[in-house]
Design an enzyme around this catalytic site. Structure first.
Site, PDB file in Angstrom:
ATOM      1  CE  LYS A 152      50.668  74.930  30.620  1.00 23.32           C
ATOM      2  NZ  LYS A 152      49.001  75.234  30.877  1.00 23.32           N
TER       3      LYS A 152
ATOM      4  NE  ARG B 202      53.038  77.639  36.189  1.00 20.33           N
ATOM      5  CZ  ARG B 202      52.958  76.689  35.747  1.00 20.33           C
ATOM      6  NH1 ARG B 202      52.917  75.561  34.979  1.00 20.33           N
ATOM      7  NH2 ARG B 202      51.457  76.532  35.596  1.00 20.33           N
TER       8      ARG B 202
ATOM      9  NE  ARG C 188      42.657  68.694  34.066  1.00 19.23           N
ATOM     10  CZ  ARG C 188      43.788  69.485  34.205  1.00 19.23           C
ATOM     11  NH1 ARG C 188      44.551  68.841  32.979  1.00 19.23           N
ATOM     12  NH2 ARG C 188      44.116  70.736  34.656  1.00 19.23           N
TER      13      ARG C 188
ATOM     14  NE  ARG D 254      46.705  69.044  37.747  1.00 13.15           N
ATOM     15  CZ  ARG D 254      46.640  69.775  36.661  1.00 13.15           C
ATOM     16  NH1 ARG D 254      47.324  69.360  34.959  1.00 13.15           N
ATOM     17  NH2 ARG D 254      47.066  70.995  36.935  1.00 13.15           N
TER      18      ARG D 254
ATOM     19  NE  ARG E 104      46.272  75.245  38.362  1.00 11.90           N
ATOM     20  CZ  ARG E 104      45.361  74.166  37.415  1.00 11.90           C
ATOM     21  NH1 ARG E 104      44.130  73.663  38.653  1.00 11.90           N
ATOM     22  NH2 ARG E 104      45.765  73.637  36.825  1.00 11.90           N
TER      23      ARG E 104
HETATM   24  P1  AP5 Z   1      44.764  70.393  29.380  1.00 14.20           P
HETATM   25  O1  AP5 Z   1      45.448  70.263  28.158  1.00 14.20           O
HETATM   26  O2  AP5 Z   1      45.542  69.605  30.929  1.00 14.20           O
HETATM   27  O3  AP5 Z   1      45.592  72.035  29.607  1.00 14.20           O
HETATM   28  P2  AP5 Z   1      46.939  72.674  30.212  1.00 14.20           P
HETATM   29  O4  AP5 Z   1      47.879  73.553  29.814  1.00 14.20           O
HETATM   30  O5  AP5 Z   1      48.124  71.277  30.579  1.00 14.20           O
HETATM   31  O6  AP5 Z   1      46.730  72.238  31.959  1.00 14.20           O
HETATM   32  P3  AP5 Z   1      47.430  72.845  33.034  1.00 14.20           P
HETATM   33  O7  AP5 Z   1      45.786  72.485  34.245  1.00 14.20           O
HETATM   34  O8  AP5 Z   1      47.572  71.351  33.216  1.00 14.20           O
HETATM   35  O9  AP5 Z   1      47.995  73.655  33.597  1.00 14.20           O
HETATM   36  P4  AP5 Z   1      48.837  74.018  34.598  1.00 14.20           P
HETATM   37  O10 AP5 Z   1      49.403  74.925  33.693  1.00 14.20           O
HETATM   38  O11 AP5 Z   1      48.004  75.067  35.634  1.00 14.20           O
HETATM   39  O12 AP5 Z   1      49.858  72.964  35.164  1.00 14.20           O
HETATM   40  P5  AP5 Z   1      51.102  72.339  35.611  1.00 14.20           P
HETATM   41  O13 AP5 Z   1      50.976  71.347  35.178  1.00 14.20           O
HETATM   42  O14 AP5 Z   1      51.548  72.738  34.090  1.00 14.20           O
HETATM   43  O15 AP5 Z   1      43.702  70.639  29.189  1.00 14.20           O
HETATM   44  C1  AP5 Z   1      43.011  71.170  30.735  1.00 14.20           C
HETATM   45  C2  AP5 Z   1      41.333  70.610  29.612  1.00 14.20           C
HETATM   46  O16 AP5 Z   1      41.274  70.732  28.920  1.00 14.20           O
HETATM   47  C3  AP5 Z   1      41.286  68.797  29.620  1.00 14.20           C
HETATM   48  O17 AP5 Z   1      40.751  67.961  30.844  1.00 14.20           O
HETATM   49  C4  AP5 Z   1      41.358  68.833  28.435  1.00 14.20           C
HETATM   50  O18 AP5 Z   1      41.012  68.071  27.709  1.00 14.20           O
HETATM   51  C5  AP5 Z   1      40.514  69.646  28.380  1.00 14.20           C
HETATM   52  N1  AP5 Z   1      41.147  70.916  26.864  1.00 14.20           N
HETATM   53  C6  AP5 Z   1      42.287  70.708  26.320  1.00 14.20           C
HETATM   54  N2  AP5 Z   1      41.640  71.213  24.971  1.00 14.20           N
HETATM   55  C7  AP5 Z   1      41.217  71.674  24.724  1.00 14.20           C
HETATM   56  C8  AP5 Z   1      39.930  72.428  23.510  1.00 14.20           C
HETATM   57  N3  AP5 Z   1      40.578  72.476  22.512  1.00 14.20           N
HETATM   58  N4  AP5 Z   1      39.214  72.472  24.245  1.00 14.20           N
HETATM   59  C9  AP5 Z   1      37.769  72.228  24.953  1.00 14.20           C
HETATM   60  N5  AP5 Z   1      38.574  71.195  26.127  1.00 14.20           N
HETATM   61  C10 AP5 Z   1      40.392  71.343  25.595  1.00 14.20           C
HETATM   62  O19 AP5 Z   1      50.959  73.115  36.651  1.00 14.20           O
HETATM   63  C11 AP5 Z   1      50.882  72.830  38.230  1.00 14.20           C
HETATM   64  C12 AP5 Z   1      50.709  73.042  39.340  1.00 14.20           C
HETATM   65  O20 AP5 Z   1      52.813  72.890  39.177  1.00 14.20           O
HETATM   66  C13 AP5 Z   1      51.012  74.801  39.133  1.00 14.20           C
HETATM   67  O21 AP5 Z   1      50.346  75.149  39.693  1.00 14.20           O
HETATM   68  C14 AP5 Z   1      52.801  75.366  40.275  1.00 14.20           C
HETATM   69  O22 AP5 Z   1      52.073  74.930  41.252  1.00 14.20           O
HETATM   70  C15 AP5 Z   1      53.795  73.881  39.737  1.00 14.20           C
HETATM   71  N6  AP5 Z   1      54.762  74.330  38.525  1.00 14.20           N
HETATM   72  C16 AP5 Z   1      54.583  74.134  37.185  1.00 14.20           C
HETATM   73  N7  AP5 Z   1      55.299  74.574  36.828  1.00 14.20           N
HETATM   74  C17 AP5 Z   1      55.899  75.108  37.372  1.00 14.20           C
HETATM   75  C18 AP5 Z   1      57.093  76.237  36.876  1.00 14.20           C
HETATM   76  N8  AP5 Z   1      57.624  75.825  35.712  1.00 14.20           N
HETATM   77  N9  AP5 Z   1      57.247  77.107  38.264  1.00 14.20           N
HETATM   78  C19 AP5 Z   1      57.163  76.795  39.163  1.00 14.20           C
HETATM   79  N10 AP5 Z   1      56.011  76.176  39.680  1.00 14.20           N
HETATM   80  C20 AP5 Z   1      54.770  75.308  38.782  1.00 14.20           C
HETATM   81 MG    MG Z   2      49.188  70.110  31.980  1.00 15.90          MG
END
Ligand code: AP5
Ligand code: MG
Length: 191
Positions: A14, A90, A129, A135, A146
């Site tokens: 994402k 979410r 990562r 993180r 997760r």
């Molecule tokens: P990346 O682009 O970082 O993927 P991402 O989907 O953004 O992954 P996140 O870990 O950020 O998702 P998340 O939803 O768990 O975290 P968030 O911060 O939203 O890519 C991942 C890795 O893969 C990178 O190293 C990248 O380089 C690599 N990659 C990318 N594309 C690739 C490809 N095509 N091939 C190979 N490698 C690739 O949330 C974190 C926490 O915050 C949640 O668990 C929750 O506790 C809280 N939170 C956040 N939002 C909410 C909400 N709306 N409601 C409640 N709690 C929330």
């Molecule tokens: Mg992200």
């Protein structure tokens, strides 16, 4: 106004694809995960509450997230081309809140980009990562929690948006540029 939701499991790409969408379409980025990590770093009350949930791979309560999102959206002002919502909504409650918030502004969700990636690849990406991200949730144990949270609380949103006719399914495995080419087609179809 382009209002794009980028949707998918932890590690589905994402954030990576949001950067490319912003460069192409000039929209504003709102990542609830990034906003929460900023609050944790700043040591705010919201950050303290959120870190307990994040470290357990659980969702931060809807009421806190919805208020935070509304404030972040308001802070962007009116003179913008659109927004990419990354990691929000979410839950169904968050999706309904987003529809209400946009309706009050005379807007709606333009499209939902659904990045679909298999579990083994997701876990592999998150562990890789974790070596450099700093993180607290980028380790195998928390990544699995997760993913469980994603399947039980977030995946139901896919049907919600399919029913609204807004879900664009994207294969999230492949090269970053190849995936972006598919995303671009989906966005251009609603622009
Ligand atoms: P990346 O682009 O970082 O993927 P991402 O989907 O953004 O992954 P996140 O870990 O950020 O998702 P998340 O939803 O768990 O975290 P968030 O911060 O939203 O890519 C991942 C890795 O893969 C990178 O190293 C990248 O380089 C690599 N990659 C990318 N594309 C690739 C490809 N095509 N091939 C190979 N490698 C690739 O949330 C974190 C926490 O915050 C949640 O668990 C929750 O506790 C809280 N939170 C956040 N939002 C909410 C909400 N709306 N409601 C409640 N709690 C929330
Ligand atoms: Mg992200």
């Amino acid at each position: 106004m382009l209002n794009i939701v980028i949707f998918g499991a932890p590690g589905s790409g994402k954030g990576t694809q949001s950067d490319k969408i912003i460069a192409e379409y000039g929209v504003e980025h709102i990542s609830t995960g990034d906003v929460l990590r900023g609050e944790i770093k700043a040591g705010t009350e919201l950050g303290k509450t959120a870190s307990a949930y994040i470290n357990e791979g659980k969702l931060v309560p809807d009421s806190l997230i919805i208020d935070m999102l509304a404030a972040t959206l308001d802070a962007k002002g009116k003179d913008i081309k659109g927004v990419i919502f990354d990691g929000f909504p979410r839950t169904i409650a968050q999706a309904e809140a987003l529809n209400d918030m946009l309706a009050k502004r005379g807007q709606s969700v333009s499209t939902v980009i659904g990045l679909e990636v298999d579990d083994a690849e997701l876990i592999k990406r998150i562990i890789a990562r974790g070596a450099t991200s700093g993180r607290a949730d980028d380790n195998e144990e928390t990544a699995k929690k997760r993913l469980d949270t994603y399947y039980s609380q977030t995946l139901p949103l896919k049907d919600f948006y399919i029913k609204e006719g807004k879900y664009a399914k994207i294969n999230g495995v492949g090269t970053i540029d190849g995936i972006f080419a598919d995303i671009k087609k989906a966005i251009d179809a609603v622009k």
